[in-house]
Enzyme design. Structure first.
Site, PDB file in Angstrom:
ATOM      1  N   ASN A 178       7.959  -5.769  -0.697  1.00 48.48           N
ATOM      2  CA  ASN A 178       7.856  -4.604   0.177  1.00 48.48           C
ATOM      3  C   ASN A 178       6.371  -4.482   0.512  1.00 48.48           C
ATOM      4  O   ASN A 178       5.592  -3.894  -0.251  1.00 48.48           O
ATOM      5  CB  ASN A 178       8.374  -3.338  -0.506  1.00 48.48           C
ATOM      6  CG  ASN A 178       8.380  -2.150   0.461  1.00 48.48           C
ATOM      7  OD1 ASN A 178       7.795  -2.213   1.542  1.00 48.48           O
ATOM      8  ND2 ASN A 178       9.044  -1.066   0.065  1.00 48.48           N
TER       9      ASN A 178
ATOM     10  N   ARG B 270      13.259   4.447  12.490  1.00 50.36           N
ATOM     11  CA  ARG B 270      11.976   5.166  12.484  1.00 50.36           C
ATOM     12  C   ARG B 270      11.146   4.770  13.722  1.00 50.36           C
ATOM     13  O   ARG B 270      11.703   4.250  14.687  1.00 50.36           O
ATOM     14  CB  ARG B 270      11.250   4.882  11.152  1.00 50.36           C
ATOM     15  CG  ARG B 270      12.081   5.352   9.943  1.00 50.36           C
ATOM     16  CD  ARG B 270      11.363   5.133   8.630  1.00 50.36           C
ATOM     17  NE  ARG B 270      10.181   5.966   8.516  1.00 50.36           N
ATOM     18  CZ  ARG B 270       9.285   5.844   7.524  1.00 50.36           C
ATOM     19  NH1 ARG B 270       9.472   4.937   6.578  1.00 50.36           N
ATOM     20  NH2 ARG B 270       8.228   6.627   7.486  1.00 50.36           N
TER      21      ARG B 270
ATOM     22  N   ARG C 211       5.120  11.769  -3.734  1.00 50.21           N
ATOM     23  CA  ARG C 211       4.895  12.332  -2.396  1.00 50.21           C
ATOM     24  C   ARG C 211       6.079  11.965  -1.485  1.00 50.21           C
ATOM     25  O   ARG C 211       6.734  10.948  -1.712  1.00 50.21           O
ATOM     26  CB  ARG C 211       3.617  11.748  -1.752  1.00 50.21           C
ATOM     27  CG  ARG C 211       2.346  12.039  -2.511  1.00 50.21           C
ATOM     28  CD  ARG C 211       1.752  13.390  -2.114  1.00 50.21           C
ATOM     29  NE  ARG C 211       0.448  13.605  -2.720  1.00 50.21           N
ATOM     30  CZ  ARG C 211       0.257  14.021  -3.967  1.00 50.21           C
ATOM     31  NH1 ARG C 211       1.291  14.256  -4.744  1.00 50.21           N
ATOM     32  NH2 ARG C 211      -0.956  14.203  -4.448  1.00 50.21           N
TER      33      ARG C 211
ATOM     34  N   ALA D 189       3.234  -0.832   5.018  1.00 48.24           N
ATOM     35  CA  ALA D 189       2.766  -0.855   6.418  1.00 48.24           C
ATOM     36  C   ALA D 189       2.191  -2.214   6.826  1.00 48.24           C
ATOM     37  O   ALA D 189       2.172  -2.541   8.017  1.00 48.24           O
ATOM     38  CB  ALA D 189       1.735   0.246   6.621  1.00 48.24           C
TER      39      ALA D 189
ATOM     40  N   PRO E 225       0.780  -1.236   0.000  1.00 46.11           N
ATOM     41  CA  PRO E 225       0.000   0.000   0.000  1.00 46.11           C
ATOM     42  C   PRO E 225       0.814   1.290   0.000  1.00 46.11           C
ATOM     43  O   PRO E 225       1.815   1.404   0.714  1.00 46.11           O
ATOM     44  CB  PRO E 225      -0.850  -0.101   1.282  1.00 46.11           C
ATOM     45  CG  PRO E 225      -0.234  -1.175   2.084  1.00 46.11           C
ATOM     46  CD  PRO E 225       0.447  -2.104   1.133  1.00 46.11           C
ATOM     47  N   ASN E 226       0.347   2.191  -0.812  1.00 51.30           N
ATOM     48  CA  ASN E 226       0.874   3.557  -0.955  1.00 51.30           C
ATOM     49  C   ASN E 226       2.158   3.646  -1.762  1.00 51.30           C
ATOM     50  O   ASN E 226       2.593   4.742  -2.102  1.00 51.30           O
ATOM     51  CB  ASN E 226       1.061   4.232   0.424  1.00 51.30           C
ATOM     52  CG  ASN E 226      -0.245   4.374   1.158  1.00 51.30           C
ATOM     53  OD1 ASN E 226      -1.201   4.905   0.610  1.00 51.30           O
ATOM     54  ND2 ASN E 226      -0.322   3.868   2.381  1.00 51.30           N
TER      55      ASN E 226
ATOM     56  N   TYR F  61      11.289   8.863   0.603  1.00 52.74           N
ATOM     57  CA  TYR F  61      11.214   7.773  -0.369  1.00 52.74           C
ATOM     58  C   TYR F  61      11.836   8.096  -1.732  1.00 52.74           C
ATOM     59  O   TYR F  61      11.777   7.287  -2.652  1.00 52.74           O
ATOM     60  CB  TYR F  61       9.743   7.343  -0.555  1.00 52.74           C
ATOM     61  CG  TYR F  61       9.110   6.860   0.736  1.00 52.74           C
ATOM     62  CD1 TYR F  61       9.520   5.664   1.320  1.00 52.74           C
ATOM     63  CD2 TYR F  61       8.120   7.596   1.386  1.00 52.74           C
ATOM     64  CE1 TYR F  61       8.960   5.214   2.509  1.00 52.74           C
ATOM     65  CE2 TYR F  61       7.549   7.161   2.571  1.00 52.74           C
ATOM     66  CZ  TYR F  61       7.977   5.971   3.123  1.00 52.74           C
ATOM     67  OH  TYR F  61       7.427   5.525   4.303  1.00 52.74           O
TER      68      TYR F  61
END
Ligand code: CA2
Length: 137
Positions: free
Chosen positions: A71, A104, A17, A74, A9-10, A22
């Protein structure tokens, strides 16, 4: 050698963004360069924002590909189902993260994928995908 990159996701927003985390390259641009770099590898790419679709793809490729570079974004930190899917397939999975998840937030230090992965690569930006392909060669 048949490998697939599966992004969660994303990650369709890569290059569009949050470039400070990233980077500013879209995955499509990067993927074309990766294919050129590894001309002898049959390299496929799949992205979905939906947990069940990622699981369906793992089931689809998990018995006839030589390697999966995953990957799960989340979902890495939350998805027991993706962890179970990896346990149930035969194709080895390399878990990958663009950012250094251990530098992080605490919740990103947990992975439901790592216990059943062949290895984990994180913190090297998009270069990590190249390292992951090399790890299968
Ligand atoms: O560092 C990674 O590759 C992550 O898997 C990225 C996930 C994050 O939840 C993981 O903890 C680490 C987030 C992906 C979001 O992707 C975006 C890309 C561009 C712009 C915004 C979000």
């Amino acid at each position: 050698m048949k490998l697939i990159i599966i992004n969660g996701p994303n990650l369709n927003l890569l290059g569009k963004r949050e470039p400070e985390i990233y980077g500013s390259t879209t995955f499509e641009e990067f993927f074309r360069k990766l294919q050129l770099k590894f001309k002898n590898v049959e390299l496929a790419y799949y992205q979905s924002n939906i947990e069940g679709e990622l699981i369906d793809k793992l089931h689809e490729v998990g018995f006839n590909y030589d390697g999966i570079i995953l990957n799960a974004a989340a979902y890495t930190h939350t998805s027991v189902s993706i962890g179970d899917a990896i346990k149930s397939i035969e194709t080895p999975v390399v878990e990958l993260h663009i950012s250094n998840i251990h530098a992080r937030e605490e919740f990103r230090h947990q992975s439901f994928i790592a216990p059943n992965a062949k290895g984990v690569i994180f913190g090297f930006g998009l270069k990590g995908y190249e390292l992951a392909v090399q790890s299968f060669l």
